[in-house]
Design a protein around this motif. Structure first.
Motif, mmCIF file in Angstrom:
data_model
loop_
_atom_site.group_PDB
_atom_site.id
_atom_site.type_symbol
_atom_site.label_atom_id
_atom_site.label_comp_id
_atom_site.label_asym_id
_atom_site.label_seq_id
_atom_site.Cartn_x
_atom_site.Cartn_y
_atom_site.Cartn_z
ATOM 1 N N ALA A 1 10.598 -12.249 -2.507
ATOM 2 C CA ALA A 1 9.817 -11.379 -3.385
ATOM 3 C C ALA A 1 10.539 -10.070 -3.670
ATOM 4 O O ALA A 1 10.456 -9.531 -4.788
ATOM 5 N N VAL A 2 11.266 -9.555 -2.690
ATOM 6 C CA VAL A 2 12.007 -8.307 -2.875
ATOM 7 C C VAL A 2 13.210 -8.543 -3.778
ATOM 8 O O VAL A 2 13.466 -7.785 -4.727
ATOM 9 N N ARG A 3 13.957 -9.602 -3.509
ATOM 10 C CA ARG A 3 15.133 -9.909 -4.339
ATOM 11 C C ARG A 3 14.764 -10.112 -5.801
ATOM 12 O O ARG A 3 15.497 -9.709 -6.711
ATOM 13 N N GLU A 4 13.579 -10.707 -6.033
ATOM 14 C CA GLU A 4 13.162 -11.027 -7.399
ATOM 15 C C GLU A 4 12.372 -9.887 -8.057
ATOM 16 O O GLU A 4 11.895 -10.036 -9.183
ATOM 17 N N GLY A 5 12.218 -8.768 -7.360
ATOM 18 C CA GLY A 5 11.529 -7.614 -7.952
ATOM 19 C C GLY A 5 10.028 -7.794 -8.069
ATOM 20 O O GLY A 5 9.403 -7.226 -8.975
ATOM 21 N N GLN B 1 0.823 -1.203 0.000
ATOM 22 C CA GLN B 1 0.000 0.000 0.000
ATOM 23 C C GLN B 1 0.862 1.260 0.000
ATOM 24 O O GLN B 1 0.425 2.311 -0.477
ATOM 25 N N SER B 2 2.070 1.184 0.531
ATOM 26 C CA SER B 2 2.944 2.355 0.638
ATOM 27 C C SER B 2 3.939 2.398 -0.512
ATOM 28 O O SER B 2 4.757 1.487 -0.689
ATOM 29 N N ARG B 3 3.897 3.464 -1.253
ATOM 30 C CA ARG B 3 4.855 3.644 -2.350
ATOM 31 C C ARG B 3 6.282 3.782 -1.796
ATOM 32 O O ARG B 3 7.235 3.276 -2.381
ATOM 33 N N ASP B 4 6.413 4.473 -0.649
ATOM 34 C CA ASP B 4 7.734 4.647 -0.040
ATOM 35 C C ASP B 4 8.357 3.288 0.289
ATOM 36 O O ASP B 4 9.548 3.061 0.043
ATOM 37 N N PHE B 5 7.547 2.409 0.862
ATOM 38 C CA PHE B 5 8.062 1.076 1.180
ATOM 39 C C PHE B 5 8.460 0.328 -0.088
ATOM 40 O O PHE B 5 9.549 -0.267 -0.167
ATOM 41 N N ALA B 6 7.571 0.328 -1.077
ATOM 42 C CA ALA B 6 7.817 -0.444 -2.295
ATOM 43 C C ALA B 6 9.085 0.009 -3.010
ATOM 44 O O ALA B 6 9.839 -0.826 -3.548
#
Length: 346
Positions: free
Chosen positions: A275-279, A256-261
Motif C-alpha cells: 500500500a505504501v509503495r503504490e501510494g 490517523q497520523s498525518r506525520d506517519f502518512a
C-alpha cells in the motif's frame, strides 16, 4: 383560631415544596433508557449534560442548544464548523477519555435536567450510577458505539427530549447511507474485499482489531481489516510489528497520523508494504471531528461513504465535495465554501 390554622397550613405547604428536589417539583415521567433501566425524568427536558464524549458529539448535531457544558475545549480551527451554541459553553470534563476528569459536585451548578451516559460495554455502569447519582439528577444511558446505533439512539433522544422531527431527519439520513453502502458492499465478490491496515500512531504501529468498535466504519465500508481479533480494552491502540503488516499485504492504509502518512513513502522499511509503495495511504479527515473514530460519532455517516469509495470506487461512486457540503449543512448547520472543503479534505 381558624386564621391561625390556615396560616400554619400555608407555612407547612411552603416548607414541603421548598424541600423537594427539582425533579420532584417538575412534572415527572418514567422512561426506559437504552440499558433497560427505569428512570424518572422531567416531562420537558430543556438542559442536558453528557458524561461521555461520543454522546456529547451526538448532541452537538442533534441538540446543541440544550447542552450546558462540554467535556473538553473546542479547538480554534474547529469553531467555524460547529453550531454557535457550543462555542462559549464551559468545560467540565468527562467520565473517561482524554481531557479532565469530572467533579460530580460541579454538575449541580450547571442545573441540567438529566445526565446522559454512553452505554459502553467496557465501563462499570454501576460505578457511574453510584458516583454521579449522588448529585440527585436522573442518569440516562444511550447507545453510541458506532453509526449502526445512531438511528435508534436519535429516535430515543427525540422521544425523551421532544425533538422527534430533528431526530427523524438525522436518523433517516444515516439509515439511507447504511443501506446504500450495504448494497454496494454486497456486490463485492467472495474473497474480494480490500485488505486494509488501520494505522493510528505516529509510527504507524498501533492499530485496532477488526471486531473493535474503533473500526466499525472500516468494517461497514467492506474493508478486510488485516488485524483479525476481538477488542479486549476500551482504549484499543494495540501494538503490531512491521513484519506482520508486511506479511498480511494490506492494499490500503487508513492513517490517523498525518506525520506517519507523509513519512511512510520515504521510509525504507514501510516501503516494503504494498500500500505504501503504490501510494495508497489515506489520512482520515478530522475537522471538526474525526470521520471514523476516536471517538466514534455521527461523522461516521460521512466517513463510511468516504471509505466505501476508496475501497470500491466503481461500486460506490461518491462526489466527496457535494456530499461533505450536504452532510455539514444537515448535521452541523454549517454552509461550506471551497476554502472550507480544501481545509477539511486536505
Amino acid at each position: 383560631m381558624l386564621l391561625f390554622m390556615r396560616l400554619c397550613l400555608v407555612f407547612c405547604l411552603g416548607t414541603l415544596i421548598s424541600s423537594l428536589s427539582p425533579l420532584d417539583q417538575a412534572q415527572a415521567r418514567e422512561i426506559t433508557d437504552m440499558a433497560g433501566r427505569q428512570v424518572s425524568v422531567p416531562d420537558h427536558i430543556k438542559k442536558v449534560y453528557s458524561l461521555s464524549h461520543p454522546v456529547s458529539f451526538l448532541l452537538y448535531a442533534f441538540a446543541p442548544e440544550r447542552l450546558v457544558g462540554l467535556n473538553f475545549p473546542i479547538r480554534e480551527q474547529d469553531k467555524p464548523f460547529l453550531p454557535k451554541a457550543l462555542i462559549d459553553l464551559p468545560v467540565f470534563g468527562a467520565v473517561m477519555g482524554h481531557g479532565a476528569a469530572m467533579n460530580p459536585e460541579e454538575i449541580l451548578g450547571l442545573h441540567p435536567d438529566v445526565l446522559l451516559v454512553w452505554l459502553d460495554r467496557f465501563s462499570d455502569n454501576d460505578k457511574i450510577i453510584q458516583q454521579y447519582g449522588k448529585v440527585g439528577l436522573p442518569i440516562v444511558f444511550v447507545k453510541a458505539d458506532g453509526i449502526e446505533d445512531y438511528p435508534e439512539t436519535l429516535r430515543f433522544l427525540g422521544q425523551i427530549m421532544d425533538k422527534k422531527e430533528r431526530a427523524e431527519q438525522l436518523a433517516s439520513y444515516i439509515e439511507d447511507v447504511l443501506k446504500r453502502v450495504e448494497i454496494a458492499v454486497a456486490k463485492v465478490p467472495e474473497g474480494g474485499k480490500r485488505r486494509v491496515y488501520y494505522a493510528e500512531s505516529r509510527d504507524g504501529l498501533a492499530t485496532d482489531c477488526d471486531r473493535s468498535f474503533h473500526t466499525i466504519a472500516i468494517r461497514l465500508a467492506g474493508g478486510d481489516n488485516i488485524h483479525h481479533c476481538e477488542q479486549s480494552t476500551h482504549g484499543g491502540m494495540e501494538a503490531i510489528g512491521i513484519e506482520d503488516i508486511i506479511a498480511r499485504k494490506p492494499e490500503l492504509i487508513i492513517a490517523q497520523s498525518r506525520d506517519f502518512a507523509l513519512g511512510a513513502p520515504t521510509n525504507p522499511v514501510w516501503r516494503e508494504v504494498e500500500a505504501v509503495r503504490e501510494g495508497r495511504v489515506y489520512i482520515v479527515p478530522r475537522i471538526p471531528f474525526n470521520w471514523i473514530d476516536r471517538p466514534p460519532s455521527f461523522m461516521q455517516g460521512l466517513g463510511i461513504q468516504w471509505l466505501a469509495n476508496l475501497f470500491y470506487p466503481d461500486l460506490y461512486p461518491f462526489d466527496i465535495k457535494a456530499e461533505t457540503k450536504n452532510f455539514y449543512r444537515l448535521f452541523l448547520n454549517v454552509d461550506l465554501n471551497d476554502a472550507d472543503l480544501t481545509q477539511i479534505l486536505q
